[in-house]
Design a protein around this motif. Structure first.
Motif, PDB file in Angstrom:
ATOM      1  N   SER A   1      24.242 -32.929  34.262  1.00 40.00           N
ATOM      2  CA  SER A   1      25.561 -32.895  34.329  1.00 40.00           C
ATOM      3  C   SER A   1      26.470 -33.522  33.367  1.00 40.00           C
ATOM      4  O   SER A   1      27.654 -33.248  33.148  1.00 40.00           O
TER       5      SER A   1
ATOM      6  N   SER B   1      22.296 -37.129  36.837  1.00 42.05           N
ATOM      7  CA  SER B   1      23.800 -37.108  36.231  1.00 42.05           C
ATOM      8  C   SER B   1      23.663 -37.093  34.743  1.00 42.05           C
ATOM      9  O   SER B   1      24.596 -36.648  34.109  1.00 42.05           O
TER      10      SER B   1
ATOM     11  N   GLN C   1      28.225 -39.273  48.654  1.00 38.93           N
ATOM     12  CA  GLN C   1      27.503 -39.151  47.173  1.00 38.93           C
ATOM     13  C   GLN C   1      27.705 -37.372  46.855  1.00 38.93           C
ATOM     14  O   GLN C   1      27.251 -36.904  46.141  1.00 38.93           O
ATOM     15  N   ASN C   2      28.184 -36.763  48.140  1.00 39.79           N
ATOM     16  CA  ASN C   2      28.366 -35.396  48.263  1.00 39.79           C
ATOM     17  C   ASN C   2      29.649 -34.895  48.249  1.00 39.79           C
ATOM     18  O   ASN C   2      29.991 -34.113  49.308  1.00 39.79           O
TER      19      ASN C   2
ATOM     20  N   GLY D   1      33.973 -37.552  40.889  1.00 40.16           N
ATOM     21  CA  GLY D   1      33.601 -37.401  42.424  1.00 40.16           C
ATOM     22  C   GLY D   1      34.833 -36.987  43.295  1.00 40.16           C
ATOM     23  O   GLY D   1      34.738 -36.499  44.433  1.00 40.16           O
TER      24      GLY D   1
ATOM     25  N   THR E   1      25.128 -35.501  43.982  1.00 40.40           N
ATOM     26  CA  THR E   1      24.729 -36.646  43.229  1.00 40.40           C
ATOM     27  C   THR E   1      23.273 -36.996  43.658  1.00 40.40           C
ATOM     28  O   THR E   1      22.994 -37.855  44.371  1.00 40.40           O
TER      29      THR E   1
ATOM     30  N   HIS F   1      29.950 -35.632  39.478  1.00 44.69           N
ATOM     31  CA  HIS F   1      28.977 -36.834  40.122  1.00 44.69           C
ATOM     32  C   HIS F   1      29.752 -38.043  40.557  1.00 44.69           C
ATOM     33  O   HIS F   1      30.822 -38.277  39.780  1.00 44.69           O
TER      34      HIS F   1
END
Length: 758
Positions: free
Chosen positions: A116, A112, A371-372, A96, A107, A65
């Protein structure tokens, strides 16, 4: 510590003097049908690292994340330091970067810390146990005599006898495969000294000093600057005109402009590249482009069009909960029927999205604020016909989004332009492009029906929510025709679709519908509008029962933690029971009326029935001026139960941010439309909350150290709108069921109801 100073991945995988905890490469996790995730068949060839302990005393943690300003870099570091028994300042989290971190999905969903972080904690415990084993062998002591503390192993009977972790690893290489959850002894919570303590965020000093932190600041050798020219169907990625509307690009219109390098045209994707940023901006403005006028646009122009446009979408009904005898009474008597409408809203990132791309020898490097990261890598592979293993995404901080803004879109723009010119290209969107093209937070309709028994208690609840959603594909994929139009809506409307209150008979359903305009998840997703309906409706039931709204809720909340959260907010607020229909204090001499309201929610997310994050409650005190429609929120009391708070200071930051954002979303924010397209091009067309409008805020962060940590990114936002709406009713005697509660909306609602009531 910056990741640029860390050992290379190859060194971590092969060099001596290192202990790593890893897992074998796994295929990209497939998202559940109708859920967000990464559409990819990519199989990494190297192990995925979770923890690395180095002989020089440093400890590295790896998590898939990213930190969006939420402080998870700090909290994850605390978890690692606690479980491994090292000082916090020796820990560096790597977040990330897809080549370096495990693929743990986007994320999103406040997952998170709650989800995760679990394998990170397990890996740290596994590393600690192995170091204890090594020390027992080196010292020739029984294992049970040894204690790990401050990055060393100590003899409990002779504390001065110790071996640092670095000493234990010199000349060795330890590769530990991540153990299963039940195979690793975790540190008892009673022994925590780092987790649960407030820690200063590790990202703040570099930002305060103006060091290179944000993706907008990235500069690489030989870099050019690009700008894109978007089609006229702004904010739409559905319809047969998408990718097929470009008629002509007049390259002569920019011929001779200083610094112009290239005009790039692929399908409906148009971009320019120049030596300097201002030259690219000038070229994009001067370039003459002729487009076919889009047809069959959504029937959106006025606020009143939204509900009918959403209802016209083809729906796939999903029954979520159906209790026996859930049908309404045959005579239809005493049935309360209500409709709630939530508007489209912007993520509204303060800085427009930006990326830098370099494609050299078939290898793409992208500096991005996504964020991905893993999902974006898959999209770029599809866009450029590359293998995902040939794409390196270097994730830097951006300007926040709490959902999905244009960060992935601009990364794809930069990649296409870099491929076209054979040099690194930096692309930054304009404010207008960010506002018009970002995937909006989806609008939503909630239809509710219900009855009460003879004693006024909730008897039945029938709820249908309609939330237009898909996976909001990266824009360039649609503009150049790589991704066809999808007709399969996402199943994202069911978040917190089941009310928290006890109804003996329930029928809960979700109408999955395709997008009306380009939309994706925004903080709270569908749970936020669903909660607005749930807690507005229970307030009406309390009114009909002639009961105090707090007492009524407590009677029909069966969850003890939920009751405790609601009671904590009410007690801090000094709530005095007052049965309906008595209104607050009537009209003041200056024409203002005062009211109070409350609401409770727990964010329940992921594939239905999902799982819960934090619990939160709001108590709102406000004043409203019926003649002008102006609202002044005077004071807020917000309570939250997040279980074990890894970093209470970070939780407090998150809750405060949620509150400020939700005041703006509830009182001001709504995307305007013109001729079926979003029309907010700048901040004047999409006003945000001002500092002068902030009320007094009182937080109650409940201690629950014996409970697992719960996600805090979104839960606080859920009770905001119903608490404010309920306070407006307390002040005026009129119900408000359609945010935002702007002065214009307040006046119109009061006028339709015949004015404020005594």
């Amino acid at each position: 510590m910056h990741t640029e100073t860390l050992p290379s991945r190859q060194a971590l995988l092969h060099d001596p003097d290192t202990l790593v905890v890893y897992r074998d490469p796994v295929p990209t996790p497939k998202p559940a049908p109708g859920q967000p995730g990464t559409d990819s068949d990519f199989l990494p060839t190297e192990p995925e690292l979770f923890v690395a302990v180095l002989a020089d005393g440093r400890v590295l943690g790896f998590n898939g994340h990213v930190d969006l300003g939420t402080g998870i870099r700090t909290a994850l570091g605390q978890i690692l330091a606690e479980e491994l028994n090292v000082t916090f300042d020796t820990v560096t989290m790597v977040l990330g970067h897809p080549r370096d971190v495990p693929n743990q999905g986007p994320t999103i969903a406040s997952a998170s810390i709650q989800i995760s972080a679990e394998p990170l904690r397990r890996a740290a415990a596994q590393a600690r146990e192995r170091l204890l084993d090594l020390a027992a062998a080196r010292l020739d002591l029984p294992r049970q005599r040894l204690v790990a503390a401050d990055g060393a192993v100590h003899d409990a009977e002779a504390p001065d006898r110790r071996l640092g972790y670095g000493e234990l690893l010199r000349g060795r290489r330890e590769d530990l495969k991540l153990a299963e959850a039940d195979q690793v002894p975790l540190k008892p919570r009673a022994e925590y000294t780092i987790v649960g303590q407030g820690a200063a965020r590790v990202d703040i000093p570099a930002k305060a000093r103006g060091e290179l932190t944000f993706v907008h600041d990235i500069r690489v050798p030989g870099m050019l600057h690009g700008r894109v020219v978007r089609p006229p169907y702004h904010g739409l990625d559905r319809g047969d005109f998408v990718g097929r509307s470009l008629l002509e690009v007049d390259r002569d219109s920019v011929a001779g402009l200083p610094g112009l390098v290239e005009v790039v045209v692929i399908g409906d994707f148009v971009g320019v590249v120049a030596e300097r940023e201002e030259q690219a901006i000038q070229a994009a403005r001067r370039l003459k482009v002729r487009w076919q006028t889009p047809r069959d646009l959504p029937a959106l122009n006025r606020d009143e069009d939204l509900e009918s446009a959403l209802r016209a979408l083809p729906a796939q009904r999903r029954e979520l909960v159906t209790d026996e005898d859930s049908e309404p009474p045959e005579d239809g008597g005493d049935t309360l029927r209500r409709t709630y409408v939530w508007p489209y809203q912007l993520h509204g990132s303060i800085g427009p999205s930006c990326s830098v791309a370099s494609l050299e020898d078939g290898q793409l490097t992208l500096w991005s604020g996504t964020q991905n990261p893993h999902s974006l890598r898959a999209d770029l592979a599809r866009l450029l016909d590359l293998d995902e293993g040939d794409i390196d995404i270097r994730r830097y901080e951006a300007s926040g989004c709490y959902g999905r803004n244009c960060a992935d879109d601009v990364g794809a723009d930069a990649a296409l332009l870099a491929r076209a010119v054979g040099r690194p290209v930096r692309v930054q969107l304009s404010r207008e492009q960010e506002h018009l093209w970002e995937p909006k937070g989806a609008a939503q309709i909630m239809d509710v029906e219900g009855e009460q028994d003879a004693d006024g208690a909730p008897a039945s609840y029938r709820f249908v929510t309609r939330y237009p959603s898909d996976n909001a594909p990266t824009l360039a994929l649609r503009l150049i025709g790589k991704v066809p139009e999808g007709e399969h809506p996402f199943q994202m409307g069911d978040r917190t679709a089941v009310p928290p209150y006890s109804y003996p008979r329930r029928r809960i359903a979700c109408d999955d519908v395709p997008t009306l305009i380009r939309a994706a998840w925004l903080r709270g997703v569908s749970a936020l509008p669903n909660t607005f309906a749930h807690d507005s409706f229970i307030d009406e039931l309390a009114e009909r029962a002639g009961d105090d709204p707090l007492a009524y809720r407590l009677r029909h909340l069966e969850d003890d933690r939920a009751r405790a959260v609601l009671q904590a907010a009410a007690e801090r607020a000094g709530w005095v029971p007052r049965p309906w229909p008595a209104l607050a204090r009537g009209e003041q001499d200056d024409g203002w009326r005062e009211g109070r309201g409350l609401a409770y929610a727990r964010y329940v997310h992921s594939k239905f029935p999902g799982f819960g994050a934090s619990l939160a409650a709001w108590v709102v005190f406000l004043r409203v001026h019926p003649e002008s429609g102006r609202i002044r929120v005077r004071k807020l009391v917000v309570s939250q139960d997040a279980g074990l708070m890894v970093n209470p200071a970070g939780v407090r930051h998150q809750v405060h941010g949620n509150i400020v954002q939700m005041l703006g979303r509830t009182l001001k924010e709504s995307v305007p439309f013109e001729e079926g397209r979003p029309a907010a091009r700048e901040w004047g067309g999409y006003p945000l909350l001002r500092f002068s409008e902030l009320p007094e805020i009182d937080l109650v962060l409940m201690e629950a150290p014996d409970q697992p940590p719960l996600g805090v990114g979104e839960s606080t936002s859920l009770p905001a709108a119903p608490a404010i709406a309920n306070a407006l009713f307390d002040a005026t005697g009129v119900r408000f069921r359609r945010p935002p509660f702007t002065p214009e909306r307040v006046r119109a609602t009061l006028q339709a109801a015949g004015g404020a009531r005594r």
